[in-house]
Design an enzyme around this catalytic site. Sequence first.
Site, short mmCIF file in Angstrom:
data_model
loop_
_atom_site.label_atom_id
_atom_site.label_comp_id
_atom_site.label_asym_id
_atom_site.label_seq_id
_atom_site.Cartn_x
_atom_site.Cartn_y
_atom_site.Cartn_z
N LEU A 269 0.47 3.35 -10.01
CA LEU A 269 -0.36 2.63 -9.05
C LEU A 269 0.59 2.14 -7.98
O LEU A 269 1.70 1.71 -8.27
CB LEU A 269 -1.07 1.44 -9.71
CG LEU A 269 -2.30 1.72 -10.57
CD1 LEU A 269 -2.84 0.41 -11.13
CD2 LEU A 269 -3.38 2.43 -9.79
N ASP A 270 0.15 2.18 -6.72
CA ASP A 270 1.00 1.73 -5.62
C ASP A 270 1.45 0.28 -5.83
O ASP A 270 0.77 -0.51 -6.49
CB ASP A 270 0.26 1.83 -4.29
CG ASP A 270 -0.12 3.26 -3.95
OD1 ASP A 270 0.61 4.16 -4.38
OD2 ASP A 270 -1.15 3.44 -3.29
N TYR A 271 2.56 -0.06 -5.21
CA TYR A 271 3.12 -1.41 -5.25
C TYR A 271 2.08 -2.46 -4.88
O TYR A 271 1.98 -3.51 -5.51
CB TYR A 271 4.30 -1.46 -4.28
CG TYR A 271 4.97 -2.80 -4.13
CD1 TYR A 271 5.83 -3.28 -5.12
CD2 TYR A 271 4.77 -3.58 -2.99
CE1 TYR A 271 6.46 -4.51 -4.99
CE2 TYR A 271 5.40 -4.81 -2.85
CZ TYR A 271 6.24 -5.27 -3.85
OH TYR A 271 6.86 -6.50 -3.72
#
Length: 243
Positions: free
Chosen positions: A101-103
């Site tokens: 999952l993106d930052y």
Amino acid sequence: MERLQKVIAHAGFASRRKAEQLIIDGQVKVNGKVVKELGLKVSATDRVEVNGIPVEKEEPIYFLFYKPRGVISSVMDDKGRKVVTDFLPELKQRVYPVGRLDYDTSGLILLTNDGEFANLLMHPKNEIQKVYVAKIKGIPSREKIRGLERGVQLEDGKTAPAKAKVISIDKKKQTAIVELAIHEGRNRQVRRMFEAIGHPVMKLKRESYGFLTLKGLNVGDMRELTPHEVKQLRALATTKPNN
């Protein structure tokens, strides 16, 4: 008795596919002898080494984690930022995330030491439905929502059919909350899909992964998957999704 590549994958050295390549490349020894045979089965008493490092057979473990925003989907970060494994209890096993999952995206992510299981879930042909809730700039028209469902053209190709619905709108702030269900797993896909229809994402959360949800968890919480849940995920990964 288990296949050699499966033992290596379960120990967290690599995915099963990469473990197979390690064997083919002659980097694996069993009881002191180099083995290049993929079909070889080993027992708990066999001594397995990868590039001279002993492979300790680990019990597979599986976690569901409610990832906060501002956390890296990795086991380490060269910039010193928090990573998903920082939230794990102290374990003997080397656990890593399944996909990412993106930052700046929160929500459900799985962690495991079972390389074969992770590879199965992440394989492009076996994508499991993932549901995201996005807060976006502007209020999308019905036609734009239908466009998301039909698939939008991105720089790496058109997206597969999806399911989308507007949950709420704020006319004063000119924002909307939209739920989007996809089966693919391209890099920053959901954000790029909304950008493609002219509504950039302000906030994004993954609500579910297959039948798994965040029910009962707060941000930063983690729980182990039950054996039945693991079995169900394996079954889902080998069943073609219905759009």
